[in-house]
Design a protein around this motif. Structure first.
Motif, PDB file in Angstrom:
ATOM      1  N   GLU A  49       0.839  -1.198  -0.104  1.00  0.00           N
ATOM      2  CA  GLU A  49      -0.092   0.027   0.061  1.00  0.00           C
ATOM      3  C   GLU A  49       0.909   1.120   0.053  1.00  0.00           C
ATOM      4  OE1 GLU A  49      -2.318  -0.231   3.574  1.00  0.00           O
ATOM      5  OE2 GLU A  49      -3.638  -1.594   2.753  1.00  0.00           O
ATOM      6  N   SER A  50       0.298   2.241  -0.650  1.00  0.00           N
ATOM      7  CA  SER A  50       1.122   3.487  -0.645  1.00  0.00           C
ATOM      8  C   SER A  50       1.246   4.095   0.893  1.00  0.00           C
ATOM      9  CB  SER A  50       0.374   4.639  -1.434  1.00  0.00           C
ATOM     10  OG  SER A  50       0.819   5.855  -1.123  1.00  0.00           O
TER      11      SER A  50
ATOM     12  N   VAL B 137      -1.302  -0.835  -3.985  1.00  0.00           N
ATOM     13  CA  VAL B 137      -0.651  -0.773  -4.984  1.00  0.00           C
ATOM     14  C   VAL B 137      -1.191  -1.324  -6.176  1.00  0.00           C
ATOM     15  CG1 VAL B 137       1.602  -0.783  -6.412  1.00  0.00           C
ATOM     16  CG2 VAL B 137       1.484  -0.063  -3.963  1.00  0.00           C
ATOM     17  N   SER B 138      -1.834  -2.475  -6.152  1.00  0.00           N
ATOM     18  CA  SER B 138      -2.386  -3.497  -7.116  1.00  0.00           C
ATOM     19  C   SER B 138      -3.627  -2.489  -7.465  1.00  0.00           C
ATOM     20  CB  SER B 138      -2.621  -4.795  -6.668  1.00  0.00           C
ATOM     21  OG  SER B 138      -3.412  -4.708  -5.476  1.00  0.00           O
TER      22      SER B 138
ATOM     23  N   GLU C 191      -4.260   0.512  -7.880  1.00  0.00           N
ATOM     24  CA  GLU C 191      -3.697   1.624  -8.750  1.00  0.00           C
ATOM     25  C   GLU C 191      -3.366   1.093 -10.121  1.00  0.00           C
ATOM     26  OE1 GLU C 191      -3.546   4.993  -8.812  1.00  0.00           O
ATOM     27  OE2 GLU C 191      -4.447   5.335  -6.903  1.00  0.00           O
TER      28      GLU C 191
ATOM     29  N   TYR D 103       2.417   7.796 -11.991  1.00  0.00           N
ATOM     30  CA  TYR D 103       2.599   7.269 -10.846  1.00  0.00           C
ATOM     31  C   TYR D 103       3.666   6.852  -9.957  1.00  0.00           C
ATOM     32  CZ  TYR D 103       0.790   3.488  -7.655  1.00  0.00           C
ATOM     33  OH  TYR D 103       0.334   2.718  -6.255  1.00  0.00           O
TER      34      TYR D 103
ATOM     35  N   SER E 295       5.651   8.736  -6.973  1.00  0.00           N
ATOM     36  CA  SER E 295       5.971   7.894  -5.832  1.00  0.00           C
ATOM     37  C   SER E 295       7.602   8.388  -5.756  1.00  0.00           C
ATOM     38  CB  SER E 295       5.794   6.555  -6.097  1.00  0.00           C
ATOM     39  OG  SER E 295       4.443   6.297  -6.651  1.00  0.00           O
TER      40      SER E 295
ATOM     41  N   ASP F 161       7.873   6.912  -1.621  1.00  0.00           N
ATOM     42  CA  ASP F 161       7.019   5.769  -1.427  1.00  0.00           C
ATOM     43  C   ASP F 161       7.408   4.435  -1.898  1.00  0.00           C
ATOM     44  OD1 ASP F 161       4.546   4.617  -0.790  1.00  0.00           O
ATOM     45  OD2 ASP F 161       3.325   6.157  -1.832  1.00  0.00           O
TER      46      ASP F 161
ATOM     47  N   VAL G  20       5.273   1.618  -3.549  1.00  0.00           N
ATOM     48  CA  VAL G  20       5.024   1.873  -4.978  1.00  0.00           C
ATOM     49  C   VAL G  20       6.164   1.437  -5.922  1.00  0.00           C
ATOM     50  CG1 VAL G  20       3.809   3.591  -6.217  1.00  0.00           C
ATOM     51  CG2 VAL G  20       3.092   3.384  -4.081  1.00  0.00           C
TER      52      VAL G  20
ATOM     53  N   SER H  68       7.268  -2.168  -5.995  1.00  0.00           N
ATOM     54  CA  SER H  68       6.427  -3.123  -6.849  1.00  0.00           C
ATOM     55  C   SER H  68       6.431  -2.534  -8.268  1.00  0.00           C
ATOM     56  CB  SER H  68       5.107  -2.725  -6.292  1.00  0.00           C
ATOM     57  OG  SER H  68       4.989  -3.278  -4.791  1.00  0.00           O
ATOM     58  N   THR H  69       6.516  -1.253  -8.394  1.00  0.00           N
ATOM     59  CA  THR H  69       6.486  -0.865 -10.097  1.00  0.00           C
ATOM     60  C   THR H  69       7.752  -1.320 -10.688  1.00  0.00           C
ATOM     61  OG1 THR H  69       6.993   1.246  -9.281  1.00  0.00           O
ATOM     62  CG2 THR H  69       4.768   1.176 -10.059  1.00  0.00           C
TER      63      THR H  69
END
Lengths: 319, 621
Positions: free
Chosen positions: A85-86, A93-94, A96, A275, A279, A284, A287, A290-291
């Motif tokens: 989560e942010s 995050v998923s 978003e 995004y 972040s 963050d 985020v 994960s990205t």
């Protein structure tokens, strides 16, 4: 082929583990050492530097445990499909990513397809008319496209569109399931501009590959047999010049998906690029980490797809 | 001939600076400049002009001046023919961190919150002239002050929350106010400005309690002059429903309105869509159906949308105003008020820092050519040439926009400190010699080079550096820290614990006390004058505390002007040189534009935005 695939998938897994370690180490070890921690930023925004606040924030965000434990927890969550989560708004995050990845993928894909559609015929024509006016103009065009940053072109189009035609791109983004027509109107211009960026290089690559193939003995044989020029070029030469092109095109897709931030900002699109950029500005962690993993997965899969596609393009290639 | 040489040199410098920036302006017009992030006070709606019209300059071409006067917006009150309906097409330059105004680490949440969450008080709008900062009730239908340290608010009996779960039109009650205060005191970034806490014993508000369902009592620690104004400020106490904390909804990602607008749709990085709240107690007097506010970070993209009439008002840069109006003659032009923000250059105060010596700070101030700087960045010469009305004011240590409080540094009233605002290289050299720096000072100068404070800010900082170095008295190494990870913690909030000089933005407050305390008091949250909060100027601390407790307006004004005189002499930081009001451009179908004029841009959703209407007769889109 099956064994090759298993080997490649194992290697892909190993690559992703290494990427995850590097991303985690950079964000949780190197960045805090060089710049500071996300909690310091949040605490600073609160106008406080007291350690109690920093500790309570760390506890709240799950950053108190030692780093190996944090890493294992993060990887464990990833494997369960939980991207975290942010830190700043608590949004998963998923959630978003679900919509944003689709937008970025669509932008990248339309851009890539339009870029390929534009550059393949131009590259072939430049090769066929080598050292003649069509070649000169196409090469000049390719260099021009190569030299112009896409975002600059975007701003020029928007600026002069409004000056001369009272036109500006649509503002209110609609997803394809909400309003396909409005969606297409919004996406078309940025996607075409994204596709234009790598076109220049692609035109020159196709031209070079075509020229190389056109000089091969079997092409001369085909011409000697009296085959029409179109058949020689498109049936015998073009397909065999595609191998390096497919490599470049395939590998550029993740880059196009990840590198759309500036276009998203100009055209107000809810993609992955903005995004990630926002972040990074906030550090963050969940985020960013994960990205990055998602992008790494995309790159690994693209590589795999490109390799597999060789077997279809060139029958000599066997795994 | 010395005068001639002086002016030649001045003109030469001016040309150099204007040329450098003119290039950027031209490029900006073509859209080559990168992201144009918002500054610290970015608003989500464009201004439609909020100030008095400056007097026409006597040097302007009379014909051109007449022409400009003929197209300046008349600020006609068209309420009598206002019709209801239509969505206002606005824009913003940046997204928000989250939507919780009482717990977000960023002020951006307060901007969104101001649309949906009411406050107890609100600023009274100016009617065709600038607002004065006077307040009136908002959620509070009435208020009384039985003694100097007690304020009792009576809430509006018809105020209800939006018709959405879990509130479903529940009455906004005193418990919501108490809940909001407790959350503010615990989590708000501005809590130290108001709340008396163990780590903030100087805070003015001691406690808040509900007397009955619609009555709430604030107990103050001491008489606090700007209290009612603070209750109107959107960055302080927005009233949220207590269900926002109890799992009823996630306030970071959703809102529940108690004000005139509902946040109907929010797409991150894309758009905010507000719609009229039918359950707002004064909904009958809201003209528009709502506002669409897309996020357009790129200036060129925003300008294109504005020209194409998809955005109805746009913050056109000063250097683009004249050309844009010429290109699009149908645009309306209105003169803005003087702003109340005063950014600054502040000093590293670590032990051994040369800037601990007031003579060094004064010398640095004397090296700033304020007239040249203001002319360059406000495009004054060009405005004058084209007949636009201009007016220039120097900032003291408060913004020159604080009408009635501001003391003109060029006036005799400023006292002995006035000389520190004059451009005087010779005197600066003497001061540095006296302070033991005859060979000048070699140090660092830091500012952010990214867009958080707007695209002009880095250029302004470069010019400051150039002016300090031009004298040969300073040799400055340029440092460009990252905004979030380096600038904020290591400069802006570092309380002087850095090396050299930093340039940065400051927050706009609706009451001058909040600015004085926050930036100049040793315990202020953003103070830049006391190393690590250790008061070095106890006199200044005392003066700031005294003015906030003075309830007599005239006496308080004298105290605030004394503070400016004192800081003019001690020069704890160097305020930005000054300002000249800019101009707003907008399409003329915004009915009542510029008529009801806001005091605090973020707080006007219930007083100004509700009065705007769509004048179809002028629509050409």
């Amino acid at each position: 082929m099956g064994r090759y695939m298993v080997q490649r998938l194992a290697l892909a897994g190993l690559t992703l583990v290494l990427v995850s370690i590097i991303v985690f180490a950079l964000l949780r070890v190197v960045v805090p050492l060089v710049y500071g921690d996300a909690v310091d930023i949040i605490a600073a925004e609160y106008g406080r530097t007291d350690p109690e606040l920093a500790q309570s924030l760390k506890d709240e965000y799950g950053l108190s445990a030692n780093l190996p434990v944090q890493y294992l927890k993060w990887v464990g969550s990833l494997l369960r499909g939980d991207l975290g989560e942010s830190l700043f708004n608590g949004r998963p995050v998923s959630t978003e990513m679900k919509n944003r990845l689709a937008v970025s993928f669509e932008l990248g894909l339309i851009g890539l397809v339009s870029g390929v559609i534009l550059s393949l015929p131009m590259g072939v024509a430049a090769a066929v008319f080598q050292n003649r006016y069509p070649d000169y103009s196409l090469r000049a065009f390719a260099i021009l496209i190569d030299a112009m940053p896409g975002f600059w072109l975007a701003i020029l189009i928007i600026t002069f569109g409004s000056l001369w035609f009272n036109w500006a791109p649509p503002l209110n983004f609609k997803y394809i399931h909400e309003d396909p027509v409005a969606h297409f109107k919004i996406m078309l211009m940025p996607a075409l501009l994204i596709g234009l960026t790598p076109s220049g290089a692609l035109v020159r690559l196709v031209r070079t590959q075509m020229l190389e193939v056109l000089r091969q003995d079997y092409i001369r044989t085909a011409q000697a047999k009296g085959l029409p020029a179109r058949t020689v070029v498109f049936t015998h030469a073009f397909r065999n010049s595609l191998l390096p092109v497919v490599t470049v095109v395939g590998l550029s897709l993740p880059g196009l998906i990840a590198g759309t931030a500036i276009f998203e900002a100009i055209f107000s699109l809810p993609g992955m690029g903005q995004y990630l950029v926002s972040s990074v500005g906030n550090l963050d962690y969940p985020v960013i980490m994960s990205t990055n993993i998602i992008f790494a997965v995309l790159i690994v899969l693209s590589n795999l797809a490109v390799d597999v596609s060789y077997t279809f393009i060139d029958p000599r290639v066997r795994y | 001939m010395p005068d001639s040489n002086y002016w030649n040199r001045r003109i030469s410098r001016r040309r150099t600076l204007t040329g450098a920036l003119g290039g950027s302006a031209g490029i900006a017009a073509l859209g080559l400049v990168g992201c144009g992030g918002g500054d610290d006070d970015d608003d989500v709606t464009p201004t439609t002009g909020a100030g008095q019209t400056p007097q026409p300059t006597p040097t302007a071409d009379p014909t051109k001046a007449e022409e400009v006067q003929s197209f300046l917006w008349p600020r006609e009150d068209s309420s009598s023919r206002a019709t209801k309906g239509e969505i206002f097409q606005a824009y913003t330059t940046a997204d928000v961190t989250n939507l919780d105004p009482l717990a977000s680490p960023s002020f951006t949440a307060n901007v969104v919150g101001s649309w949906v969450y009411p406050r107890l008080m609100t600023y009274k709008p100016g009617y065709r002239v600038p607002a004065t900062g006077e307040v009136q009730g908002y959620l509070a239908q009435s208020f009384e002050q039985p003694d100097a340290t007690t304020v009792v608010f009576k809430l509006h009996p018809n105020a209800v929350w939006q018709d959405a779960a879990p509130l479903n039109k529940r009455q906004i009650d005193a418990e919501d106010v108490v809940f909001s205060w407790e959350k503010f005191a615990a989590k708000s970034t501005s809590r130290k400005d108001l709340a008396k806490l163990p780590d903030n014993p100087g805070g003015p508000v001691e406690s808040v309690k509900a007397i009955d369902k619609t009555t709430v009592e604030f107990k103050l620690a001491y008489p606090y002059a700007p209290f009612l104004s603070a209750m109107a400020y959107s960055r302080y106490l927005q009233i949220m429903p207590r269900e926002s904390e109890a799992g009823g909804y996630d306030p970071r990602n959703e809102t529940r309105s108690g004000g005139p607008w509902i946040l109907q749709n929010y797409q991150r990085n894309v758009i905010f869509q507000y719609r009229k709240n039918p359950d707002y107690w004064d909904a009958d007097n809201v003209y528009l159906d709502g506002f669409d506010i897309p996020i357009i970070p790129e200036y060129a993209a925003g300008m294109a949308q504005f020209r194409a009439k998809k955005v109805w008002a746009f913050a056109v840069r000063a250097e683009d105003v004249i050309a844009t109006k010429k290109d699009v003659p149908d645009l309306a032009v209105d003169a803005n008020a003087f702003g109340r923000t005063c950014w600054n250059m502040y000093f590293g105060l670590q032990p051994g820092s040369p800037f601990l010596d007031p003579r060094v700070r004064a010398a640095a101030s004397m090296l700033i050519d304020r007239d040249l700087w203001i002319d360059t960045f406000s495009n004054i010469t060009e405005f004058q040439k084209e007949g636009y009305p201009t007016d220039v004011r120097y900032h003291s240590h408060i913004s020159s926009g604080w009408e009635g409080m501001w003391l003109d540094p060029k006036s005799a009233a400023m006292g002995p400190g006035a000389k520190n605002f004059e451009y005087n290289v010779a005197e600066a050299k003497k001061l540095l010699e006296a302070a033991g720096h005859a060979n000048g000072i070699e140090t660092e100068m830091a500012w952010i080079s990214t867009g958080q404070y707007g695209t002009t800010f880095p250029k302004q900082a470069e010019v400051f550096k150039g002016m300090l170095e031009e004298s040969g008295l300073f040799k400055l190494k340029q440092v460009n820290p990252d905004y979030q990870t380096d600038y904020l913690p290591n400069y802006y909030f570092a309380k002087g614990n850095f090396k050299g000089i930093a340039v940065g933005a400051s927050t706009q407050y609706p009451e001058v006390d909040q600015f004085l305390y926050s930036y100049y008091h040793s315990k202020g949250a953003r103070q830049k004058v006391a190393f690590q909060g250790e008061a070095s100027d106890t006199k200044l601390d005392g003066m700031i505390e005294a003015q906030r407790q003075e309830l007599d307006a005239a006496k308080r004004k004298t105290l605030i002007q004394d503070i400016q005189k004192h800081m003019a002499e001690t020069m704890p930081l160097i305020p930005y040189p000054g300002q000249s009001p800019t101009f707003s451009l907008f399409w003329p179908w915004i009915g009542n534009a510029g008529v009801f004029r806001s005091w605090d841009g973020e707080s006007a959703r219930n007083t100004n935005e509700t009065k705007l209407w769509f004048d179809k007769s002028k629509y050409t889109g």
